[in-house]
Design a protein around this motif. Structure first.
Motif, short mmCIF file in Angstrom:
data_model
loop_
_atom_site.label_atom_id
_atom_site.label_comp_id
_atom_site.label_asym_id
_atom_site.label_seq_id
_atom_site.Cartn_x
_atom_site.Cartn_y
_atom_site.Cartn_z
N LYS A 1 0.83 -1.21 0.00
CA LYS A 1 0.00 0.00 0.00
C LYS A 1 0.86 1.25 0.00
CE LYS A 1 -3.67 2.34 2.60
NZ LYS A 1 -4.55 2.30 3.79
N HIS A 2 1.98 1.22 0.71
CA HIS A 2 2.83 2.40 0.84
C HIS A 2 4.02 2.40 -0.12
CE1 HIS A 2 0.71 2.09 4.73
NE2 HIS A 2 0.77 3.40 4.73
N PHE A 3 4.55 1.20 -0.43
CA PHE A 3 5.76 1.12 -1.26
C PHE A 3 5.46 0.48 -2.62
CE2 PHE A 3 7.42 1.52 2.99
CZ PHE A 3 8.52 2.34 2.84
N SER A 4 4.31 0.83 -3.19
CA SER A 4 3.97 0.32 -4.52
C SER A 4 4.90 0.95 -5.56
CB SER A 4 2.52 0.66 -4.86
OG SER A 4 2.36 2.06 -4.97
N GLU A 5 4.96 0.35 -6.74
CA GLU A 5 5.83 0.88 -7.81
C GLU A 5 5.45 2.31 -8.17
OE1 GLU A 5 5.90 -1.70 -11.14
OE2 GLU A 5 6.70 -3.41 -10.05
N GLY A 6 4.14 2.58 -8.15
CA GLY A 6 3.69 3.94 -8.47
C GLY A 6 4.16 4.96 -7.46
N HIS A 7 4.07 4.62 -6.18
CA HIS A 7 4.52 5.54 -5.13
C HIS A 7 6.03 5.76 -5.19
CE1 HIS A 7 0.78 4.80 -2.37
NE2 HIS A 7 0.53 5.60 -3.41
N ILE A 8 6.75 4.68 -5.43
CA ILE A 8 8.21 4.80 -5.54
C ILE A 8 8.60 5.68 -6.72
CG2 ILE A 8 10.34 3.52 -6.01
CD1 ILE A 8 9.17 1.20 -4.41
N ALA A 9 7.91 5.47 -7.84
CA ALA A 9 8.20 6.27 -9.03
C ALA A 9 7.91 7.75 -8.78
CB ALA A 9 7.37 5.77 -10.21
N THR A 10 6.80 8.04 -8.09
CA THR A 10 6.46 9.43 -7.77
C THR A 10 7.53 10.05 -6.87
OG1 THR A 10 4.09 8.98 -7.92
CG2 THR A 10 4.74 10.94 -6.71
N ALA A 11 7.96 9.30 -5.87
CA ALA A 11 9.00 9.80 -4.95
C ALA A 11 10.32 10.01 -5.69
CB ALA A 11 9.19 8.81 -3.81
N GLU A 12 10.66 9.11 -6.60
CA GLU A 12 11.92 9.25 -7.36
C GLU A 12 11.89 10.49 -8.23
OE1 GLU A 12 14.37 5.75 -8.71
OE2 GLU A 12 12.37 4.87 -8.75
N ARG A 13 10.75 10.77 -8.86
CA ARG A 13 10.63 11.98 -9.69
C ARG A 13 10.83 13.23 -8.83
NH1 ARG A 13 6.36 9.13 -12.27
NH2 ARG A 13 4.81 10.26 -11.05
N SER A 14 10.29 13.19 -7.61
CA SER A 14 10.45 14.33 -6.71
C SER A 14 11.92 14.54 -6.36
CB SER A 14 9.64 14.10 -5.43
OG SER A 14 8.27 13.99 -5.71
N PHE A 15 12.64 13.44 -6.13
CA PHE A 15 14.06 13.54 -5.79
C PHE A 15 14.88 14.03 -6.98
CE2 PHE A 15 13.12 11.58 -1.88
CZ PHE A 15 14.24 11.64 -1.07
N GLU A 16 14.56 13.53 -8.16
CA GLU A 16 15.29 13.94 -9.36
C GLU A 16 15.08 15.42 -9.66
OE1 GLU A 16 13.89 11.30 -12.34
OE2 GLU A 16 14.98 9.56 -11.58
N LYS A 17 13.88 15.90 -9.38
CA LYS A 17 13.55 17.29 -9.69
C LYS A 17 14.05 18.26 -8.62
CE LYS A 17 9.68 20.27 -10.99
NZ LYS A 17 8.21 20.33 -11.27
N TRP A 18 13.92 17.86 -7.35
CA TRP A 18 14.20 18.79 -6.26
C TRP A 18 15.46 18.50 -5.48
CZ3 TRP A 18 11.34 22.90 -6.87
CH2 TRP A 18 10.07 22.77 -7.43
N GLY A 19 16.03 17.31 -5.61
CA GLY A 19 17.25 16.97 -4.89
C GLY A 19 17.07 17.00 -3.38
N MET A 20 17.97 17.72 -2.69
CA MET A 20 17.93 17.75 -1.23
C MET A 20 16.66 18.43 -0.69
SD MET A 20 20.89 20.65 -0.53
CE MET A 20 20.68 20.64 1.26
N TRP A 21 16.04 19.27 -1.53
CA TRP A 21 14.80 19.91 -1.09
C TRP A 21 13.67 18.90 -0.96
CZ3 TRP A 21 15.19 24.30 1.19
CH2 TRP A 21 16.17 25.21 0.80
N ALA A 22 13.78 17.78 -1.66
CA ALA A 22 12.77 16.73 -1.53
C ALA A 22 12.81 16.13 -0.13
CB ALA A 22 12.99 15.65 -2.58
N VAL A 23 14.02 16.05 0.45
CA VAL A 23 14.16 15.56 1.81
C VAL A 23 13.56 16.57 2.79
CG1 VAL A 23 15.80 14.88 3.61
CG2 VAL A 23 16.24 14.27 1.23
N PHE A 24 13.84 17.86 2.55
CA PHE A 24 13.33 18.91 3.44
C PHE A 24 11.81 18.98 3.40
CE2 PHE A 24 11.87 23.22 4.23
CZ PHE A 24 12.49 23.52 5.44
N PHE A 25 11.26 19.17 2.19
CA PHE A 25 9.82 19.33 2.07
C PHE A 25 9.08 18.00 2.23
CE2 PHE A 25 11.21 23.17 -0.30
CZ PHE A 25 10.56 24.11 0.49
N GLY A 26 9.82 16.88 2.05
CA GLY A 26 9.20 15.58 2.25
C GLY A 26 8.69 15.38 3.66
#
Length: 207
Positions: A92-117
């Motif tokens: 429910k939490h670590f589905s491929e879709g969720h992981i892909a969404t999180a990866e896109r956030s990291f690729e786009k925002w970098g360290m800010w993804a950790v902060f705003f996450g």
């Protein structure tokens, strides 16, 4: 039993430890209601002097920072196989879709993804392990982790604590009229946020 009612039955030290532990485990990558526990504890602190909001905020912040750091170390060591294993254990939490969404956030925002996450339930669980899997430089992760932990955990504690104090004084002053007004404002805000979130979801998925 409601979370806040249950928290009232335990000593202050146990509340600090519980908040730090739950938030730490959530930040580590285990799906737990860290935000619910933090908000309930901050409200409890506003109504009972035995719980110090400063110590509560410090416990939450420490749990968030330490948990995320452990999650980073686990993710860096486990790599992609770790995400696959988590997907099987927590689909429910670590589905491929969720992981892909999180990866896109990291690729786009970098360290800010950790902060705003910190402020997004899904990314709050993913941030530490995923930063390690993606080999984010540790110094960048550490800065974002510390700042995000302080702002999210400390800020949430402070805001909810003072809102609880103000709400209690209003309720004493206006009785049921204040209660009805508070409920209406809360419901309206929730509906508006949900509507905005639904509109924003397709745009996020399309990025």
């Amino acid at each position: 039993m409601h979370v806040q009612e249950w928290l009232e039955t335990v000593p202050a030290v146990a509340v600090y430890a519980l908040v730090g532990l739950v938030i730490g485990l959530e930040s580590l990558g285990i799906p737990l209601p860290g935000e619910i526990i933090l908000v309930s504890s901050a409200l409890l602190a506003s109504q009972h002097g035995a719980i110090d909001p400063v110590v509560l905020g410090a416990s939450a912040t420490a749990g968030a920072i330490i948990g995320d750091s452990i999650g980073y170390a686990i993710g860096r060591k486990g790599g992609r196989p770790l995400l696959a294993w988590l997907g099987k254990k927590f689909p429910k939490h670590f589905s491929e879709g969720h992981i892909a969404t999180a990866e896109r956030s990291f690729e786009k925002w970098g360290m800010w993804a950790v902060f705003f996450g910190r402020f997004v339930a899904l990314l709050r669980i993913f941030a530490g392990p995923l930063a390690g899997v993606l080999r984010m430089p540790y110094w960048k992760f550490l800065i974002a982790n510390i700042l995000g932990g302080i702002v999210w955990a400390g800020g949430t504690t402070a805001v909810i604590y003072y809102v609880g104090i103000v709400a209690e004084s209003w309720l004493k002053r206006f009785s049921w009229l204040g209660l009805v007004a508070a409920v209406l404002v809360g419901l309206t805000s929730m509906l508006v946020l949900k509507r905005k979130a639904k509109k924003a979801a397709p745009a996020v998925a399309a990025e």
